[in-house]
Scaffold this motif. Structure first.
Motif, PDB file in Angstrom:
ATOM      1  N   PRO A 230       0.791  -1.232   0.000  1.00  0.00           N
ATOM      2  CA  PRO A 230       0.000   0.000   0.000  1.00  0.00           C
ATOM      3  C   PRO A 230       0.827   1.288   0.000  1.00  0.00           C
ATOM      4  O   PRO A 230       0.364   2.304  -0.491  1.00  0.00           O
TER       5      PRO A 230
ATOM      6  N   ARG B   6     -10.009  13.603 -15.302  1.00  0.00           N
ATOM      7  CA  ARG B   6     -10.738  12.440 -15.753  1.00  0.00           C
ATOM      8  C   ARG B   6      -9.777  11.488 -16.445  1.00  0.00           C
ATOM      9  O   ARG B   6      -8.952  11.889 -17.260  1.00  0.00           O
TER      10      ARG B   6
ATOM     11  N   ARG C 210     -16.275  15.015  -4.427  1.00  0.00           N
ATOM     12  CA  ARG C 210     -17.350  14.609  -5.331  1.00  0.00           C
ATOM     13  C   ARG C 210     -18.710  15.102  -4.829  1.00  0.00           C
ATOM     14  O   ARG C 210     -19.542  15.558  -5.604  1.00  0.00           O
TER      15      ARG C 210
ATOM     16  N   GLU D 255     -10.681  14.973   0.456  1.00  0.00           N
ATOM     17  CA  GLU D 255     -10.653  13.585   0.012  1.00  0.00           C
ATOM     18  C   GLU D 255     -11.633  13.375  -1.133  1.00  0.00           C
ATOM     19  O   GLU D 255     -12.625  14.090  -1.250  1.00  0.00           O
ATOM     20  N   PHE D 256     -11.366  12.339  -1.910  1.00  0.00           N
ATOM     21  CA  PHE D 256     -12.158  12.099  -3.113  1.00  0.00           C
ATOM     22  C   PHE D 256     -13.674  12.112  -2.889  1.00  0.00           C
ATOM     23  O   PHE D 256     -14.384  12.865  -3.567  1.00  0.00           O
ATOM     24  N   PRO D 257     -14.210  11.332  -1.938  1.00  0.00           N
ATOM     25  CA  PRO D 257     -15.675  11.315  -1.812  1.00  0.00           C
ATOM     26  C   PRO D 257     -16.252  12.679  -1.413  1.00  0.00           C
ATOM     27  O   PRO D 257     -17.321  13.068  -1.892  1.00  0.00           O
ATOM     28  N   ALA D 258     -15.511  13.405  -0.557  1.00  0.00           N
ATOM     29  CA  ALA D 258     -16.021  14.688  -0.087  1.00  0.00           C
ATOM     30  C   ALA D 258     -16.043  15.708  -1.232  1.00  0.00           C
ATOM     31  O   ALA D 258     -17.006  16.472  -1.379  1.00  0.00           O
TER      32      ALA D 258
ATOM     33  N   ALA E  95     -21.661  12.724 -11.300  1.00  0.00           N
ATOM     34  CA  ALA E  95     -20.423  12.812 -10.529  1.00  0.00           C
ATOM     35  C   ALA E  95     -19.255  13.486 -11.242  1.00  0.00           C
ATOM     36  O   ALA E  95     -18.386  14.036 -10.613  1.00  0.00           O
ATOM     37  N   MET E  96     -19.202  13.430 -12.569  1.00  0.00           N
ATOM     38  CA  MET E  96     -17.956  13.825 -13.223  1.00  0.00           C
ATOM     39  C   MET E  96     -18.264  14.771 -14.364  1.00  0.00           C
ATOM     40  O   MET E  96     -18.537  14.365 -15.473  1.00  0.00           O
TER      41      MET E  96
END
Lengths: 520, 336
Positions: free
Chosen positions: A226, A417, A402, A397-400, A440-441
């Motif tokens: 990771p 993208r 978005r 962060e990514f989800p926030a 979303a995008m």
């Protein structure tokens, strides 16, 4: 007692084990160890959601009907299909299938397996719902012929068929394993799935009966590591053979790439990607400083594109001139002239013309987390300061991020993208069609009948030359509206040990096939 | 003693309930939607809504909580949002790796930390004392990731003596019996696997143990200095006992009591520190599992792993209390 015996034996045999390690090197030469950041999420086409690790394993265990041809990936070639025709209205696809191919469990490959696989993915994989829902019917014409009928013309469908979700599965294995198929995937591909250990590794072994010839490697081990710096150290110490950048902005820092380029044990493969990173405006917003196109143009001229490429990326990223990357087959060369040039004086003038007082703007510049996104954000922040705009960076962060974007709670954001299928549709439709503004995008484009009609027409025209012309027009029309400032396209970078040969890096999707790879 | 343990175990129930409520609500306060993360870039709103419904995320939080507690009572920790696998099973799979690492780390820390503390205390301000104090100061203050990186660089990349990361060589297929790699290697008589497991354990153990050993060394030194100044030590010396007897039986034994509290607390802390160490060393334990889950907003996994950490923490503190009783007759008396 057994434990103590074992322990005693271990103590006595330690020196022998060291000798054993030498004997392993022959096996190691036939084994490719690939470092990946996480476990694959799904190893089968029916549930795969384009997550990179699982997708790449699928492409090595299964085959698709068609695939993009290496090394430049501009033309499709047949894999399980030997040839195909598309009807004049663009709705019907007739495939001739390869004879004599067998799945890894011995089941013969035929038209029924194609029908079974694609219908299965359509039923179970929500990720490809938008495109697979276009499939009206799949009919078995003969064991070696299959006909796919769509409800509407969609020329990018062939690109979709090259995706991991469209890989052909063994119907017998699906029946045998049921919902455990993902733990026992069986395809026709060059490698056979052997085992998977959570957070540790996935092991594939060569398929000696592969229809294109047995692979040169005997084994692939995907090792889950990771931490990025650990992946680098493992590569340098020879613990892994391949580390992939996966097109992610935060994978390895530019200075690390430079350091690895200086290491004679490591090879750095670079190739252009179709990834676009941009500063995007919330184009749906009716108020705020950027509702006026001149203000948006001002920002586009405020950014020092070449400085960003050199200063932050040290040559590991390329300039993007518009909504498509320059390596796309639909790229309009005129975009190079139309793209905004770095000109802070012009930017200031444009702000005046737009009636925007830069000192009145207090901008929140949203960006993803990670040091490289941080560096890009800082660079843009400095450029904006030069024309008098004060911006604060909010790394999220990514989800926030978005969540903020889909609800429209932003003025500008750094975003990007990565297209997964090799077609302009992957950037244009999702990015700029106004009906998708809340998804979303997107650049959150406002309703705009002319542009929307043009995008849909380009998406559906089956004559490829006509389609290309339409996309030329789409790019110019989008550029006029200045929906964002196109910052850069990161190169896809794959690091390998110096003795790894035969690897071709694919750009869309950025997944490697290891059939042709070997170690010297 | 038995009734004491039972009482402590009963007291565990309200503690775990509070932990449960806190974790459940905190997890939902993290901004971001798991459905968005799971579907990744390019998902449409319809897909996101469908997944939210499928995962119960569109239900009121209270309903989600009751649903979760109902499952917990039946030993069901829920399904991972990311993989769809049962969380309980996934935790059981990873727990041995974490326990193996932390137990070894505690052992190493005790083996090094206590003697260092004792030796420093009996010769305060000697050269040995000065050196160990500086070293332990470094050990306490150095961030784990930095120490890990240095060890990986030196022993892994430059010297090539030890593997950089992982739990077992990729080229060895080890038998899975208990999940404890070294033990499994010995039980199956697989020497290569045992040796590989030991080699892989050394660096992460060193990183985890360094902090505890340093803390313990400093702590034991200080308490020993206090204890050695007590009247009963003078009495013991006056009786003409051997120096070693005085130090070990009278001094150390009385310094060990507070040291056990420190070991217990730090052991629990170490489980938390394992999150970082496991991630850096690609160690397939529960800490790393939790880390990934937080990144992915995998609610059931975050809840499940936090509960397990909390449980381990509480159990460790019970064990510490019991050990107190074993070592100190005064405490034993109070327990009754």
């Amino acid at each position: 007692m057994k434990v103590w015996k074992g322990f005693l034996a271990a103590m006595v045999a330690l020196p022998l084990v060291a000798g054993n390690a030498m004997a392993q090197s022959a096996e190691q030469l036939k084994t490719l160890v690939v470092a990946v950041p996480s476990d694959p999420v799904s190893l089968e086409p029916g549930t795969n959601k384009a997550e990179p690790v699982g997708s790449e394993i699928i492409l090595n265990v299964f085959d698709t009907l068609v695939a993009w041809t290496a090394p430049d990936f501009k033309d499709l070639e047949g894999r399980l299909a030997t040839g195909w025709t598309v009807s004049a209205d663009g709705k019907q696809f007739d495939f001739k299938l390869r004879d004599g191919v067998k799945f890894q469990d011995g089941t013969p490959f035929d038209a029924a397996a194609v029908k079974f696989s694609l219908e299965r993915t359509k039923a179970t994989n929500s990720y490809v719902k938008a495109t697979f829902d276009l499939i009206k019917d799949i009919s078995v014409v003969s064991p070696s012929e299959v006909k796919i009928t769509l409800t509407a013309a969609y020329p990018a469908f062939l690109s979709i068929l090259a995706q991991p979700q469209s890989a052909i599965v063994s119907p017998t294995a699906v029946e045998k394993y049921g919902d455990k198929f993902a733990a026992n995937p069986v395809g026709t591909g060059p490698f056979v799935f052997k085992s998977a250990q959570a957070d540790t590794n996935v092991v594939l072994e060569a398929n000696p009966d592969y229809f294109r010839g047995a692979p040169k490697l005997s084994k692939i081990i995907y090792r889950v590591i990771p931490d990025a710096s650990t992946r680098r150290l493992e590569l340098e110490s020879g613990g892994v053979d391949i580390v992939q950048q996966q097109g992610q902005l935060s994978a390895i820092a530019a200075e690390d790439i430079e350091a690895l380029k200086g290491n004679k044990d490591v090879k750095v493969l670079e190739t252009s990607s179709q990834i676009i990173r941009q500063l995007e405006f919330n184009n749906n917003k009716k108020d705020g400083p950027f509702a006026n196109v001149k203000a948006r143009e001002a920002i586009a001229h405020a950014i020092d594109y070449d400085g960003l490429l050199q200063g932050v990326f040290g040559g590991t990223a390329e300039r993007v001139y518009g909504p498509l990357t320059s390596n796309s087959w639909a790229f309009n060369p005129k975009m190079k002239e139309l793209a905004p040039a770095y000109d802070p004086e012009l930017a200031k003038k444009l702000l005046v013309e737009a009636g925007v007082d830069p000192s009145s703007i207090n901008l929140k510049l949203y960006s993803f987390q990670g040091p490289l996104w941080g560096a890009v954000a800082t660079f843009v922040q400095a450029n904006l300061a030069d024309i008098g705009i004060n911006a604060t960076i909010e790394q999220t962060e990514f989800p926030a991020l978005r969540a903020l974007q889909t609800s429209g709670q932003f003025d500008v954001a750094l975003d990007g993208r990565q297209p997964w299928y090799n077609d302009p549709d992957a950037h244009i439709t999702i990015g700029y069609l106004s009906s998708l503004a809340d998804t979303a995008m997107t650049f959150r484009m406002p309703g705009d009948k002319d542009l929307d009609d043009l995008i849909v027409k380009a998406q559906q025209t089956s004559d490829m030359e006509a389609r290309k012309k339409l996309y030329f027009e789409v790019q110019e029309e989008i550029a006029k509206r200045v929906p964002g400032a196109y910052l850069f396209s990161p190169k896809l970078i794959v690091f390998t040990r110096a003795n790894v040969e035969g690897l071709v890096v694919n750009s869309a999707p950025p997944l490697n096939e290891y059939w042709s790879v070997y170690k010297k | 003693m038995a009734s004491f343990i039972i009482r402590r175990l009963i007291a565990l129930i309200p503690v775990m309930c509070i932990v449960l409520v806190i974790v459940f609500s905190l997890v939902r306060l993290i901004p971001g939607d798991p459905a968005v993360t799971l579907l990744g870039p390019g998902a449409t709103q319809a897909q996101i809504d469908a997944l939210r419904a499928q995962l119960d995320l569109d239900q009121p939080v209270v309903f989600q909580f009751l649903h979760y507690v109902g499952g917990l009572l039946q030993g069901d920790f829920g399904l991972s949002l990311k993989t769809g696998l049962p969380v309980a099973q996934e935790i059981v799979l990873r727990l041995p790796a974490t326990i193996e690492l932390s137990v070894f780390a505690v052992m190493v820390a005790v083996i090094f930390g206590i003697p260092i503390g004792v030796l420093s205390a009996i010769r305060p301000n000697s050269l040995f004392d000065h050196i160990t104090r500086v070293v332990s100061l470094v050990g306490v203050s150095m961030p784990a990731f930095l120490l890990a990186l240095i060890l990986q660089l030196v022993f892994g990349t430059y010297l090539g003596w030890l593997p950089v990361s992982g739990r077992m060589s990729s080229f060895i297929t080890a038998e899975h019996i208990t999940g404890f790699a070294i033990l499994d290697g010995l039980l199956s008589g697989d020497l290569a696997a045992t040796w590989s497991a030991v080699q892989h354990l050394i660096l992460p153990t060193a990183v985890l143990a360094a902090f505890l050993a340093a803390t313990l060394g400093r702590f034991v030194r200080n308490t020993m200095l206090d204890v050695m100044g007590e009247d009963f030590i003078r009495t013991a010396r006056a009786k003409g006992l051997r120096r070693a007897d005085v130090v070990l039986n009278h001094g150390l034994r009385n310094s060990l009591l507070p040291a056990i509290t420190v070991i217990g607390l730090k052991f629990a802390e170490m489980l938390g520190g394992a999150i970082l160490t496991e991630t850096i060393f690609a160690w397939p334990g529960i800490g790393r599992y939790m880390f990934e889950a937080i990144k992915n907003r995998d609610y059931p996994v975050i809840q499940g792993t936090t509960l397990v950490f909390a449980l381990l923490f509480v159990i460790t503190s019970i064990i510490v209390d019991v050990l107190y009783g074993v070592l100190d007759p005064r405490v034993r008396k109070k327990m009754k």
